[in-house]
Design a protein around this motif. Structure first.
Motif, PDB file in Angstrom:
ATOM      1  N   PHE A 356       0.833  -1.205   0.000  1.00  0.00           N
ATOM      2  CA  PHE A 356       0.000   0.000   0.000  1.00  0.00           C
ATOM      3  C   PHE A 356       0.871   1.259   0.000  1.00  0.00           C
ATOM      4  N   LEU A 357       1.886   1.272   0.854  1.00  0.00           N
ATOM      5  CA  LEU A 357       2.782   2.427   0.908  1.00  0.00           C
ATOM      6  C   LEU A 357       3.463   2.646  -0.434  1.00  0.00           C
ATOM      7  N   ASP A 358       3.927   1.567  -1.028  1.00  0.00           N
ATOM      8  CA  ASP A 358       4.621   1.675  -2.310  1.00  0.00           C
ATOM      9  C   ASP A 358       3.674   2.165  -3.405  1.00  0.00           C
ATOM     10  N   ALA A 359       2.469   1.615  -3.429  1.00  0.00           N
ATOM     11  CA  ALA A 359       1.513   1.977  -4.477  1.00  0.00           C
ATOM     12  C   ALA A 359       1.091   3.437  -4.390  1.00  0.00           C
ATOM     13  N   ASN A 360       1.167   4.013  -3.182  1.00  0.00           N
ATOM     14  CA  ASN A 360       0.730   5.395  -2.995  1.00  0.00           C
ATOM     15  C   ASN A 360       1.894   6.373  -2.844  1.00  0.00           C
ATOM     16  N   GLY A 361       3.075   5.929  -3.245  1.00  0.00           N
ATOM     17  CA  GLY A 361       4.233   6.819  -3.227  1.00  0.00           C
ATOM     18  C   GLY A 361       4.695   7.210  -1.842  1.00  0.00           C
ATOM     19  N   LEU A 362       4.464   6.332  -0.852  1.00  0.00           N
ATOM     20  CA  LEU A 362       4.785   6.658   0.537  1.00  0.00           C
ATOM     21  C   LEU A 362       5.913   5.805   1.109  1.00  0.00           C
ATOM     22  N   ALA A 363       6.461   4.891   0.311  1.00  0.00           N
ATOM     23  CA  ALA A 363       7.470   3.975   0.842  1.00  0.00           C
ATOM     24  C   ALA A 363       8.694   4.727   1.354  1.00  0.00           C
ATOM     25  N   GLY A 364       9.093   5.776   0.650  1.00  0.00           N
ATOM     26  CA  GLY A 364      10.269   6.533   1.069  1.00  0.00           C
ATOM     27  C   GLY A 364      10.055   7.336   2.332  1.00  0.00           C
ATOM     28  N   GLU A 365       8.788   7.501   2.750  1.00  0.00           N
ATOM     29  CA  GLU A 365       8.474   8.280   3.948  1.00  0.00           C
ATOM     30  C   GLU A 365       7.963   7.406   5.090  1.00  0.00           C
ATOM     31  N   ALA A 366       8.073   6.089   4.915  1.00  0.00           N
ATOM     32  CA  ALA A 366       7.501   5.165   5.895  1.00  0.00           C
ATOM     33  C   ALA A 366       8.389   5.031   7.122  1.00  0.00           C
ATOM     34  N   GLN A 367       7.747   4.992   8.288  1.00  0.00           N
ATOM     35  CA  GLN A 367       8.377   4.597   9.545  1.00  0.00           C
ATOM     36  C   GLN A 367       7.717   3.285   9.966  1.00  0.00           C
ATOM     37  N   VAL A 368       8.448   2.200   9.851  1.00  0.00           N
ATOM     38  CA  VAL A 368       7.916   0.881  10.182  1.00  0.00           C
ATOM     39  C   VAL A 368       8.625   0.405  11.439  1.00  0.00           C
ATOM     40  N   PHE A 369       7.866   0.068  12.478  1.00  0.00           N
ATOM     41  CA  PHE A 369       8.500  -0.272  13.749  1.00  0.00           C
ATOM     42  C   PHE A 369       7.633  -1.269  14.508  1.00  0.00           C
ATOM     43  N   PRO A 370       8.267  -2.083  15.366  1.00  0.00           N
ATOM     44  CA  PRO A 370       7.500  -3.055  16.147  1.00  0.00           C
ATOM     45  C   PRO A 370       6.704  -2.383  17.256  1.00  0.00           C
ATOM     46  N   LEU A 371       5.609  -2.994  17.607  1.00  0.00           N
ATOM     47  CA  LEU A 371       4.739  -2.497  18.665  1.00  0.00           C
ATOM     48  C   LEU A 371       5.458  -2.506  20.010  1.00  0.00           C
ATOM     49  N   SER A 372       5.270  -1.444  20.785  1.00  0.00           N
ATOM     50  CA  SER A 372       5.689  -1.401  22.182  1.00  0.00           C
ATOM     51  C   SER A 372       4.448  -1.228  23.046  1.00  0.00           C
ATOM     52  N   LEU A 373       4.354  -2.008  24.120  1.00  0.00           N
ATOM     53  CA  LEU A 373       3.207  -1.903  25.026  1.00  0.00           C
ATOM     54  C   LEU A 373       3.588  -0.964  26.166  1.00  0.00           C
ATOM     55  N   LEU A 374       3.274   0.301  25.982  1.00  0.00           N
ATOM     56  CA  LEU A 374       3.724   1.343  26.896  1.00  0.00           C
ATOM     57  C   LEU A 374       2.934   1.313  28.199  1.00  0.00           C
ATOM     58  N   PRO A 375       3.577   1.693  29.300  1.00  0.00           N
ATOM     59  CA  PRO A 375       2.848   1.795  30.569  1.00  0.00           C
ATOM     60  C   PRO A 375       1.672   2.755  30.441  1.00  0.00           C
ATOM     61  N   GLY A 376       0.578   2.385  31.078  1.00  0.00           N
ATOM     62  CA  GLY A 376      -0.591   3.254  31.081  1.00  0.00           C
ATOM     63  C   GLY A 376      -1.511   3.088  29.900  1.00  0.00           C
ATOM     64  N   THR A 377      -1.164   2.226  28.936  1.00  0.00           N
ATOM     65  CA  THR A 377      -2.025   2.057  27.765  1.00  0.00           C
ATOM     66  C   THR A 377      -3.046   0.953  27.999  1.00  0.00           C
ATOM     67  N   ALA A 378      -4.177   1.080  27.313  1.00  0.00           N
ATOM     68  CA  ALA A 378      -5.221   0.059  27.433  1.00  0.00           C
ATOM     69  C   ALA A 378      -4.736  -1.280  26.901  1.00  0.00           C
ATOM     70  N   MET A 379      -3.911  -1.264  25.863  1.00  0.00           N
ATOM     71  CA  MET A 379      -3.428  -2.515  25.285  1.00  0.00           C
ATOM     72  C   MET A 379      -2.558  -3.280  26.275  1.00  0.00           C
ATOM     73  N   ARG A 380      -1.788  -2.575  27.061  1.00  0.00           N
ATOM     74  CA  ARG A 380      -0.954  -3.233  28.071  1.00  0.00           C
ATOM     75  C   ARG A 380      -1.841  -3.919  29.113  1.00  0.00           C
ATOM     76  N   ALA A 381      -2.940  -3.267  29.469  1.00  0.00           N
ATOM     77  CA  ALA A 381      -3.825  -3.820  30.494  1.00  0.00           C
ATOM     78  C   ALA A 381      -4.507  -5.100  30.033  1.00  0.00           C
ATOM     79  N   THR A 382      -4.723  -5.252  28.721  1.00  0.00           N
ATOM     80  CA  THR A 382      -5.424  -6.434  28.208  1.00  0.00           C
ATOM     81  C   THR A 382      -4.485  -7.391  27.487  1.00  0.00           C
ATOM     82  N   ALA A 383      -3.175  -7.231  27.692  1.00  0.00           N
ATOM     83  CA  ALA A 383      -2.206  -8.052  26.959  1.00  0.00           C
ATOM     84  C   ALA A 383      -2.424  -9.541  27.220  1.00  0.00           C
ATOM     85  N   GLY A 384      -2.645  -9.921  28.475  1.00  0.00           N
ATOM     86  CA  GLY A 384      -2.828 -11.334  28.796  1.00  0.00           C
ATOM     87  C   GLY A 384      -4.003 -11.954  28.072  1.00  0.00           C
TER      88      GLY A 384
END
Length: 618
Positions: A356-384
């Motif tokens: 999708f990024l490549d098709a829309n001319g955005l590949a050169g501007e992409a920041q691709v990174f792994p998820l971090s479960l930060l303290p205080g986030t709802a996702m961290r609370a429901t990780a289990g």
């Protein structure tokens, strides 16, 4: 009069001469809060300057903080500095036993046992801290306990007690002036200037920290926001970064853009902010450019609509593509975020995102990174329940999900790099300029935040005991400094030495910086480099390059014989001797940036700025 010392440590840069960008805004905001609540007559407030926090190693910085034996020291904790901050807290208390240490910031909260179980701090403050901090300071100045103040936990014999219940922050932003205008944080034209015109976020993305504060927006109105920008401009600001959670979703967005256009008519300022695609119009895109926004960040996050719903992000990839076309049409560059490992996503979804990024001319501007479960986030609370496993220590990286194994996470990141044709992570660039520390010196002394420890020997293996003892001494002095161990041999040596050194470095205290490239088997904090001074057997060089970065001392002319092969078929080049402007430009055009380092510090700085893109390198 009691003294309060406020400390905010930087994001450690990957290269020694790359600027940290550290602006102690949080520390400055706390200093402002103490003043607003009338504590200045009873409390001397100091924000430790970036010239110290960004440059000094652990021992020297602890000396700097403790030199006047302040009664109170406050550290602002972020995922990149929490462990070093707590180490400094312990070292300050060792030098000044009566000093009490407070911690706050995004890392501090009831769901982050990693921080609360460590020693060093006496008082912990969670949430937006201006009001709370002022109440704590008032109590301490008056000799009272801070126990029971909402959002505060105190350390007892068994560790921290529970945080006192705390309502959502609701104080108006106008209660506290900008720390820049209060002269607690200097406006530096070489650094970004950070501005908040909004706190709170109406989005509810489960991976994001912002909803922890409040879903109620509190903002500076257009007139006050424009006046703040004008005042910062007049003080010398050049780049203003808006920290507002979703800049284009604030009330009176277009009137604010009109005001920015007026205040920035001479284009003395450039602006940066994070926006969402939803609701962006062509007229707003045009006004963003007219105001001075040359770059914006926009979140794609995933191309799987069900995942976007699950993480309460909403939106659609098509809206992102439409917004990108409008912004590109106005000449605005973008940073487009794609997260790897969101619950519900699969490796195939991420690769579809790359398409999708490549098709829309955005590949050169992409920041691709792994998820971090930060303290205080709802996702961290429901990780289990969600089947998400993550590291308990910063950067809190996801390890696996119900649809991503550990192997698939790494494989997907590497596949994304192949699609983009570039490395996604920072490169641990060794600092190989002349004048590094002598590893064989009789005694190691406290030094800078990033040092190179050189071992020049005919056969370093025969002196391995001395090398390991010097490394141990360095790590005792500055355990959280960035360290390049540099071996400079006259002849091939047994490569077991590199394994011995690596093992010793792994025994050092871990930190965000030592873990952030752990998924690649790399250490951004403690590195090993080999510098060759003459010809060596090719097989030995290849074997050494499997274990460490290898460079060869050579002239610019020698490096230009096969510049495309440097760092690939050939070792990297450490350029010695004079370099003409023509040779420098030729190397910049033809060689990979990370495959060339310089013995001359001025040339290394120039390369860091012009070729590596650290325009604010120091």
């Amino acid at each position: 009069m009691k003294k309060l010392c406020l400390v905010q440590l930087p994001v450690p840069p990957p290269a020694a001469l790359a600027a940290t960008g550290n602006v102690p805004l949080a520390a400055g905001c706390l200093g402002v809060a103490a003043r607003v609540h009338g504590l200045e007559k009873r409390l001397q407030i100091e924000v430790v300057e970036p010239a110290a926090t960004d440059v000094l190693g652990d021992a020297l910085l602890a000396d700097r903080i403790a030199r006047e034996e302040p009664e109170l020291v406050g550290f602002s904790l972020y995922l990149w500095n929490s462990e070093r901050s707590l180490h400094l807290a312990r070292e300050v208390k060792r030098r000044s036993p009566h000093t009490r240490v407070l911690i706050g910031g995004p890392e501090v909260g009831p769901d982050n046992a990693f921080i609360l179980q460590q020693t060093g701090a006496d008082i912990a403050v969670t949430g937006e801290a201006e009001d709370t901090f002022a109440r704590v300071m008032s109590a301490l100045v008056e000799g009272r306990s801070a126990d029971g103040i909402p959002g505060v936990a105190l350390r007892g014999p068994l560790g921290f007690n529970a945080f006192a219940p705390q309502p959502a922050a609701n104080f108006p932003l106008t209660d506290y002036p900008s720390p820049y205008l209060a002269d607690l944080v200097p406006v530096d034209p070489e650094r970004s200037t950070y501005v908040e015109t909004v706190r709170g976020c109406r989005s509810h993305c489960t991976f994001c920290f912002y909803p922890r504060s409040s879903s109620v927006l509190r903002l500076l109105d257009v007139e006050k926001s424009a006046a703040l920008i004008a005042a910062l401009r007049d003080r010398g600001a050049r780049e203003v970064v808006f920290l507002d959670p979703t800049f284009n979703h604030r009330p009176e967005f277009e009137p604010l853009l009109d005001a920015l256009i007026r205040e920035n008519a001479a284009r003395a300022l450039s602006f940066f902010a994070e926006i969402r695609a939803e609701g962006l119009t062509a007229q707003q895109a045009r006004k963003l450019k007219q105001a001075g926004f040359d770059r914006l960040e926009i979140g794609l996050q995933s191309v799987n609509r069900e995942t976007l719903k699950r993480v309460r992000r909403g939106g659609s990839p098509e809206k992102v593509a439409e917004a990108a076309r409008m912004l590109h049409g106005e000449g605005i560059e973008l940073l487009v975020d794609l997260i790897v490992g969101l619950p519900g996503d699969t490796p195939e979804d991420v690769l579809r995102g790359m398409d999708f990024l490549d098709a829309n001319g955005l590949a050169g501007e992409a920041q691709v990174f792994p998820l971090s479960l930060l303290p205080g986030t709802a996702m961290r609370a429901t990780a289990g329940p969600d089947g998400v496993a993550f590291d308990a220590a910063p950067p809190y990286r996801v390890r696996r999900t119900a649809t991503f194994s550990e192997e698939a996470l790494l494989g997907t990141l590497l596949a994304a790099e192949d699609r983009l044709g570039r490395r996604l992570d920072e490169w641990p660039r060794p600092h190989l300029v002349d004048g590094g520390l002598d590893g064989f010196a009789p005694r190691q002394e406290p030094s800078a935040q990033h040092v190179a420890l050189w071992f020049r020997a005919a056969d370093p293996f025969t002196r391995r005991g001395e090398i390991l003892r010097a490394i141990d001494a360095r790590l005792r002095l500055d355990p959280y400094a960035t360290l390049d161990v540099v071996l400079c041999p006259d002849a091939p040596f047994p490569l077991d030495l590199l394994d011995l050194i690596r093992g010793r470095l792994r025994d050092a205290p871990e930190s965000y910086l030592s873990r952030v490239l752990g998924h690649r088997g790399e250490d951004l904090q403690r590195r090993i480099a080999v510098v060759l001074r003459g010809p060596q057997p090719p097989d030995w060089i290849d074997a050494a390059r499997e274990k460490a970065q290898v460079f060869r001392d050579q002239s610019a002319g020698d490096a230009l014989r096969e510049p495309e092969e440097l760092g690939a078929a050939l070792p990297g080049a450490r350029i010695t001797g004079p370099v003409t402007a023509e040779d420098f430009s030729a190397l910049a055009r033809r060689a990979e940036g990370e495959s060339v380092v310089f013995a001359d510090e001025a040339l290394e700085l120039q390369w860091t700025r012009r070729v590596l893109g650290f325009s604010d390198a120091r």
